[in-house]
Motif scaffolding. Structure first.
Motif, mmCIF file in Angstrom:
data_model
loop_
_atom_site.group_PDB
_atom_site.id
_atom_site.type_symbol
_atom_site.label_atom_id
_atom_site.label_comp_id
_atom_site.label_asym_id
_atom_site.label_seq_id
_atom_site.Cartn_x
_atom_site.Cartn_y
_atom_site.Cartn_z
ATOM 1 N N ASP A 1 -5.597 -2.508 -2.382
ATOM 2 C CA ASP A 1 -5.926 -1.632 -1.260
ATOM 3 C C ASP A 1 -5.302 -2.149 0.031
ATOM 4 O OD1 ASP A 1 -7.063 0.698 -0.463
ATOM 5 O OD2 ASP A 1 -9.143 0.014 -0.510
ATOM 6 N N ASP B 1 -1.881 -1.116 0.223
ATOM 7 C CA ASP B 1 -1.720 0.332 0.086
ATOM 8 C C ASP B 1 -1.071 0.690 -1.251
ATOM 9 O OD1 ASP B 1 -2.118 2.919 0.931
ATOM 10 O OD2 ASP B 1 -0.171 3.075 1.932
ATOM 11 N N SER C 1 -13.187 -1.936 -4.254
ATOM 12 C CA SER C 1 -12.472 -2.476 -3.101
ATOM 13 C C SER C 1 -13.459 -2.711 -1.957
ATOM 14 C CB SER C 1 -11.386 -1.513 -2.639
ATOM 15 O OG SER C 1 -10.846 -1.943 -1.391
#
Length: 315
Positions: A194, A197, A208
């Motif tokens: 995360d 990205d 996450s």
């Protein structure tokens, strides 16, 4: 349990740090992002350290854990046996014996601090600090005298499961900020993806914690509870734990269970599993444990249900 060796001999941690810095030099010459996982064996028992790290603290200044005088009353048999065996292998774990050994535990921590500082200095010298995410954590904790034990074992206590996690992300994570939310180690996988990205499957059991790190979580609560699986250390053994911020239920299928009110008994000395006033609360935790096991398709979930449900064997 503990000892020292010559300062002329490099510790395994120092050797690991040197190898890590060599890789940092190599990766810094390229133009691609890189990931480096550096693992140190310490401060794991036995606490064998270079002589220069010995006697950095005075044994008399080491604070005795509030739960040091654990008598294992109303605790599963495995805990009593491991405590007995640990004492037979050394000597009775009185505080004088424990504190003398903890001197080297804290010396080992200082050694780890120094080699990590070397890695951070190397990152600075490569001018990569501002572009690097650093995550510091551990695989388990250390009893360090808690419950009159050293090391780890078939125990459900927070000293072993409540471990540190530090995240540095310049420009994104606020320095000095902290939180007390419940996070699991396997949450790091989707979190790191995360951060970069990069997409990941939405059916992972892990979550996450990026919003938590950035202080952008809507409700400030990533997990309301955690499922902990223990598969045995010194011998095969199944223990399953459901913990939230208020309490901890421990399922021991081949012995009696445990329940601790963490608000009233943070030292986890008083097993309330047979306390009449807690039975409805315990059943709630038991039901949630079964639900968590089923939700993550944990391989022993059916066995747990068989033991704990009304359709199973209650004897």
């Amino acid at each position: 349990l503990s000892g020292v060796y010559s300062d002329y001999i490099k510790s395994p941690e120092e050797k690991t740090a040197v190898k890590a810095m060599e890789l940092m030099d190599k990766y810094a010459q390229g133009n691609k992002p890189w990931h480096l996982r550096v693992e140190f064996s310490g401060p794991h028992v036995p606490w064998i350290i270079p002589k220069r790290y010995d006697n950095l603290v005075n044994a008399k200044e080491i604070k005795k854990p509030a739960n040091f005088y654990e008598d294992f009353e109303n605790k599963p048999t495995i805990q009593k046996r491991q405590h007995r065996n640990a004492n037979l292998c050394s000597c009775y774990h009185d505080w004088e014996w424990t504190s003398r050994n903890l001197i080297r535990y804290y010396g080992y921590i200082s050694l780890i601090d120094d080699v990590i500082n070397r890695l951070l200095d190397k990152l600075d010298s490569l001018k990569l600090t501002q572009d690097t995410i650093i995550i510091f954590t551990s695989d388990h904790g250390e009893l360090a005298g808690a419950h009159n034990r050293i090391g780890k074992g078939e125990l459900p206590y927070d000293e072993l499961y409540h471990i540190p996690m530090i995240v540095s992300w310049p420009g994104r994570v606020e320095p000095g900020s902290s939180c007390d939310e419940l996070v699991m180690l396997h949450d790091l996988c989707p979190t790191m993806l995360d951060m970069l990205d990069i997409g990941y499957p939405d059916n992972l059991h892990a979550k996450s914690i990026l919003d938590l790190l950035l202080n952008e979580s809507d409700n400030g609560q990533i997990r309301k509870q955690v499922l902990i699986e223990h598969h045995g250390t010194f011998q095969p053994l199944m223990i399953r734990i459901l913990r939230d911020k208020r309490g901890k239920y421990c399922f021991n299928p081949f012995d009696f269970d445990e329940f601790y009110d963490l608000e009233k008994d943070p030292g986890e000395l008083n097993n309330l599993i047979n306390d009449i006033s807690y039975q409805s609360t315990i059943q709630n935790y038991r039901n949630r444990l079964l639900a968590e096991q089923a939700s993550v398709e944990e391989k022993w979930s059916e066995i747990s249900y068989w033991f704990l449900s009304e359709t199973g064997n209650q004897g």
